[in-house]
Design an enzyme around this catalytic site. Structure first.
Site: not given
Length: 710
Positions: A191-193
């Site tokens: 997961a990334c922002p």
């Protein structure tokens, strides 16, 4: 569906500037000129803000700056083949292939799926080579369209060229069916922002590396195009878990008790095979780091894909959201007030007899200018003239910022509960709490009350004709009336009495009582290094700054001193016994000197996450020692943040420094001794390579500029 990329969004073999900011602005300009964004500057600003969280350069001369932006009206890709290449933060050098991925703030799932498909294609060497060999903008468009929406014939070929990461338990089924029970099993979350690019590239890289290592890997991508939660049975059978995340892991309790390796998405993209091997080593090491929580909690969380977090976890999330949004007001207001004292003197907030006891600061700001400087000769502890007016200006601005402390706390607690409908009633009940004297206690209680009321009203099933008025009129009106009415009529007086009693007790502390308070605050600041207990102590201190009493200033000094100890103690330990630490930890130790001196407790998180049983008690011991010395010595601090950079806002600086040294030595020696027991040298221990600074601190250097409690 409209095309993501057109020839007008492609630039080949061009010089778009000497740095990544210039390149991003030029690409944003292409998107805006094509009518796909309302403004180039707004889009570029959002993309660069995402870039500040973590660099988007990738190995092989690729960069993928990306963002969600309210300025984007149509999901778009802008591409540049640069000459010369520009540094986007990749370890192997500058990038000559740059994609700007621009997604609408509320992008639809179909477009986001296509954008993630592009990100996945960028891990394929053949696709990257084709981009470099393309002779025209139209050819680039064709290559991109082929990977984001392949034709049926070529789709099979493209799918065969790169393994897609498994996102559900179905991918693990063949292994069981074939009887391959001896194969090692790992589950992962990426997961990334923004959930657009790094999320899926990390998943693909880990999947390919696992196949090469002969490991069964199932990945859950928590991205913008949706995610399928891992089957509880798959989690249960896994030997270890990998968190390749730049943000928090959703429903983390599902993995409780599993050996874990955690890092940012960029490390999973750059070193996927290393992370796979680290996860296997962690599975074989009984002393490896585990996901916190109990097996019971994990089973409860995984009982169904729709499982919700516990009530306690929800309340903690609400409070931490409010505190995090409040911190910028505290930092700005507190530091401005501290500068006001520095320039104007300690009497700058006292009454001015010439203006009916209106404070010197306010009266000078209202009646004077830099061209008409104030004059108050002979008043001890007060500077007039240029510095007096500058101090008055800083004080008034700081007091204005500080006035938002409780409303922001309550408003964003309510926001965490009810989303946008909770903001207005939350801010109002926070302001009401200040008016009735309930202060930050009222903000905490009132924010929860306002959020719950707003969420309750939002659940009403109203007729279609008035449903459009629900979020903009009905919820703000009724939630504000109900929650603030309860605060005034029921909760305000008891909370105000509790706050007043607490303040009187603090102001009367001396001797052994002060020592005990210092020990308690020191333990709280060092227990979870930026977690809820640390934040509770910090909120307790910063909220008291508004009163500027001696007791509140001592508490602020105690909290900051204790919070500086963990990074400094770990830095000291890595310096005196480097063989106890991995090379990466020794590098972290060097950075921790500056982080500690800047009051950034999170500098010790990588050490605590990798070895909590040895590190955390040692840090608590050092923090308690420093807290006891500072509190019992009466050191006062008027600034909420800054470490050594706000010594000007402190009295008894020498005592503060000596207390800090004492706690650093105690904590450093304690952790060194603890690590020396039962363990030889770090090289024999698998490194978890933990990066727990979350989304807003990609590297120690970038962390220095942000408030530690945010």
């Amino acid at each position: 569906m409209s095309a993501l990329i057109t020839p007008e969004l492609v630039v080949l073999d061009s010089d778009l500037g000497s740095d990544k900011a210039a390149v991003v602005r030029r690409l944003a300009g292409l998107v805006a000129d094509a009518g796909r964004a309302t403004g180039a500057e707004a889009l570029a600003g959002d993309a660069l803000a995402r870039e500040a969280q973590a660099a988007t350069g990738l190995p092989g001369g690729i960069a993928i700056p990306h963002c969600r932006s309210a300025a984007v009206t149509q999901a778009s890709l802008a591409f540049a083949r640069l000459a010369p290449a520009v540094d986007f933060g990749a370890a192997d050098g500058p990038a000559d292939l740059v994609f700007l991925i621009a997604a609408p703030a509320a992008g639809d799932a179909d477009h986001l799926t296509l954008l993630s498909a592009l990100a996945r294609a960028l891990v394929r060497p053949d696709f990257v080579a084709s981009l470099r060999a393309a002779g025209s903008a139209a050819e680039i468009v064709g290559l991109v369209e082929e990977v984001v929406s392949p034709s049926p014939a070529s789709g099979a070929s493209a799918a065969a060229s790169v393994p897609a990461p498994a996102t559900s338990a179905a991918a693990a089924a063949p292994a069981s069916a074939d009887g391959a029970r001896g194969r090692r099993r790992i589950v992962a979350v990426s997961a990334c922002p923004t959930g657009i690019a790094h999320t899926y590239m990390a998943a693909d890289k880990l999947t390919a590396a696992a196949q090469a290592e002969g490991v069964d890997l199932v990945v859950e991508t928590q991205g913008s195009s949706g995610s399928t939660p891992l089957d509880p049975a798959v989690i249960r059978e896994a030997d270890a878990v990998i968190f390749a995340v730049d943000v928090g892991v959703k429903d983390r309790d599902r993995f409780a008790g599993k050996p874990v390796v955690q890092s940012g998405t960029k490390r999973a993209i750059n070193e996927p095979e290393v992370m796979i091997r680290e996860a296997l080593a962690a599975a074989d090491d009984p002393n490896s780091r585990k996901v916190p929580g109990s097996g019971t909690a994990a089973e409860a969380a995984t009982a169904g894909s729709g499982a919700r977090p516990s009530t306690g976890a929800e309340i903690r999330r609400w409070l931490l959201t409010g505190v995090s949004y409040m911190i910028p007001f505290v930092a700005a207001g507190g530091l401005l007030i501290a500068l006001g004292f520095l320039f104007g003197g300690y009497q700058i907030v006292n009454g001015n007899p010439a203006t009916d006891d209106q404070s010197y600061a306010l009266s000078w700001v209202l009646n004077n200018t830099f061209l008409n400087l104030p004059s108050a000769p002979g008043v001890e502890g007060l500077n007039d003239g240029f510095f007096g007016y500058l101090g008055a200006l800083c004080t008034v601005l700081g007091q204005a910022a500080f006035g938002f402390l409780v409303p922001a706390l309550a408003g964003y607690i309510a926001y965490a509960i009810a989303d946008r409908p909770g903001i207005a009633p939350g801010f109002v009940i926070g302001a009401v709490s200040v008016s009735v004297g309930a202060g930050f206690l009222g903000g905490l209680v009132g924010g929860i009350l306002a959020g719950l009321v707003a969420r309750w009203i939002a659940s009403w099933k109203l007729p279609t004709g008035v449903r459009g008025l629900q979020p903009v009129v009905i919820i703000p009106l009724l939630a504000t009336l109900i929650s603030s009415g309860i605060m005034v009529a029921v909760l305000g007086r008891p909370l105000a009495a509790a706050l007043e009693g607490l303040g009187n007790w603090l102001n009367g502390l001396s001797g052994t009582s002060a020592i005990l308070l210092g020990i308690i605050l020191g333990l709280m600041m060092c227990f979870d290094l930026g977690g809820p207990i640390n934040k509770a102590a910090y909120l307790f201190a910063t909220a008291g700054l508004a009163s500027q009493t001696s007791g509140s200033l001592v508490i602020m000094a105690t909290v900051m001193a204790a919070g500086m100890v963990p990074p400094l103690a770990m830095a000291l330990s890595t310096a005196i016994r480097p063989k106890l630490y991995t090379p990466a930890e020794r590098d972290n130790g060097k950075a921790a000197w500056l982080l500690g001196l800047s009051f950034i407790s999170e500098g010790a998180i990588p050490f605590a996450a990798a070895d909590p049983l040895r590190v955390i008690p040692s840090m608590m011991l050092g923090g308690a020692a420093t807290g006891a010395i500072v509190a019992s010595s009466g050191v006062e601090l008027r600034a909420p943040h800054g470490g050594i950079f706000v010594f000007f806002a402190m009295n008894n600086v020498l005592v503060f420094v000596l207390a800090l040294i004492a706690g650093t030595v105690v904590g450093g020696l304690a952790v060194t001794i603890a690590k020396s027991i039962g363990r030889t040298k770090a090289e024999a221990v698998p490194e978890d390579a933990v990066d727990l600074a979350h989304a807003h601190t990609a590297t120690p250097a970038s962390t220095v500029s942000a408030p530690a409690r945010a």
